[in-house]
Design an enzyme around this catalytic site. Sequence first.
Site, short mmCIF file in Angstrom:
data_model
loop_
_atom_site.label_atom_id
_atom_site.label_comp_id
_atom_site.label_asym_id
_atom_site.label_seq_id
_atom_site.Cartn_x
_atom_site.Cartn_y
_atom_site.Cartn_z
CE LYS A 148 -3.50 2.46 2.71
NZ LYS A 148 -4.50 2.37 3.80
CG HIS A 286 -13.72 -25.81 -32.88
ND1 HIS A 286 -12.56 -25.09 -32.73
CD2 HIS A 286 -13.79 -26.16 -34.18
CE1 HIS A 286 -11.95 -24.99 -33.91
NE2 HIS A 286 -12.67 -25.64 -34.80
CG ASP A 477 -41.01 -29.19 -32.88
OD1 ASP A 477 -40.60 -29.58 -31.77
OD2 ASP A 477 -40.93 -28.01 -33.25
#
Length: 523
Positions: A148, A286, A477
């Site tokens: 610091k 990938h 579907d």
Amino acid sequence: MNKKIQSALISVFYKDGLEPIVKELSRLGITIYSTGGTQKFIEDLGIPVVPVEQLTTYPSILGGRVKTLHPSVFGGILGRRDLESDIQEMTEYKIPEIDLVIVDLYPFEETLAAANSPSFGGGQGEAEKLIIEKIDIGGPSMIRAAAKNFKDVVVIAAKKDYAGLEELLKTQNGETSIEQRKSFAAKAFEIVAHYDVAISNYFNGNSGAYFLQSVNSPKAMRYGENPHQSGTFYGNLEELFNQLNGKELSYNNLVDVDAAVQLIAEFNLLSSGEGRGEAVFAIIKHTNVCGVAARAAVSDAWKDALAGDPESAFGGVLVTNGTVDEATANAINEIFFEVLIAPAFDEAALNILKSKKNRILLQLKGDGLKPGVQNKSVLNGVLIQEQDRGNYTEWKEAGGRETTAAEKADLEFANIIGKHLKSNAIALVKDKQLVGKGAGQTSRVDALRHAIEKAKQFGFDLKGAVLASDAFFPFNDCIQIGHQAGIEAFIQPGGSIRDKDSIEYAQQNNLAMVITGMRHFKH
């Protein structure tokens, strides 16, 4: 602004490499303050040293837990040399300026590893006591204080920076620039951050925020995802692998290797009796699985994994949970691939596979990655989440008939694959071989159509195949399209407000359908 070091505080656990520094400080006439074992080490070198107790007027107490936690120490580190009020207070309370702080940290991670090793002789209570005592308090506090106040103080928080400090002491006669002090401060904060995360992980019982856990050992990549991007890896690959051959792993290699190891770990944990003990071979491209099969022999698993999509396998990352033997190596050697990961390699197999010097061969240690958390950078922050563990919370038979034993084995197999494909994801499996997949599609129907086309491309008959979906079917579907292609068993998490549509179609057409109750989105 350059500042000359007039005084130094040294308190380190490891003394190796310290001697040249201490001698150089002595040569420059720098006052040295120290504690305990470090003080004795310096005294044994015949170099003058001032005990910290002389500053604090207190001895080391509580079994060494409190030595440096005192205003005379922290005032000397934190005092601002350009602020009149700080200077007056330091003078009033006889607090000397401390310009250099050399402090390392108790070996928490080393102690944790030793206490968890099979050779540790004590019980759990003794192990915990040993670990807790290696949680440093004064060390991180002094390091943070010095970092610091880098405008006035040099901080060295690890022995790897000793050489750099020694060079500065020799070439600059104890003077340092603001840029040098700030650079040391940055390293110091990284070390403390790493230390704190390791301790937090211990208390939390998981691997924690790994991006911080290894922040003090960055490894520069040749480049990132693309050549115009820089890349850095924070971590310790030696904990996971022995690299037996090949060039350095690239950024993209590491991403695919992670996906491969995560996938193979799932198959190792597969609890179904029929699937246990078989060799699994997978091909990653990938981060998506493009081929995977489970067979009695590793060579057969490789042959059928490749057959699933020989086109996509080019340049991929290969992984198996079995020993790569000579027959498998000869077969693999016929194609181009980047990385091969396995728990073991026969000597004859290694001789074959090492024929290409850049080919990366990784021997996986143990089961690879342990369950923990995952980090992802987004916007101007980081997302942290628990790793996706498990494959289903229930096994609810919701179709027109019960699954057969063979279908159940294939459904479990397919469900794992679907979990490791990018969403929207569909996996088609037949006899524990991936025969078609759709990944990363914006529509689940598109993912299914792509999977069916891939299966047709490589001559697979989908009659008797099973289908896994990473998320629920919002309409019926996908069930209809899959059924028309010859698929008769489905697995999905359920959870749609229109689950009934898919379930009714399965019931009306005598199809098996399993509801798992666990979604597996992967972005």
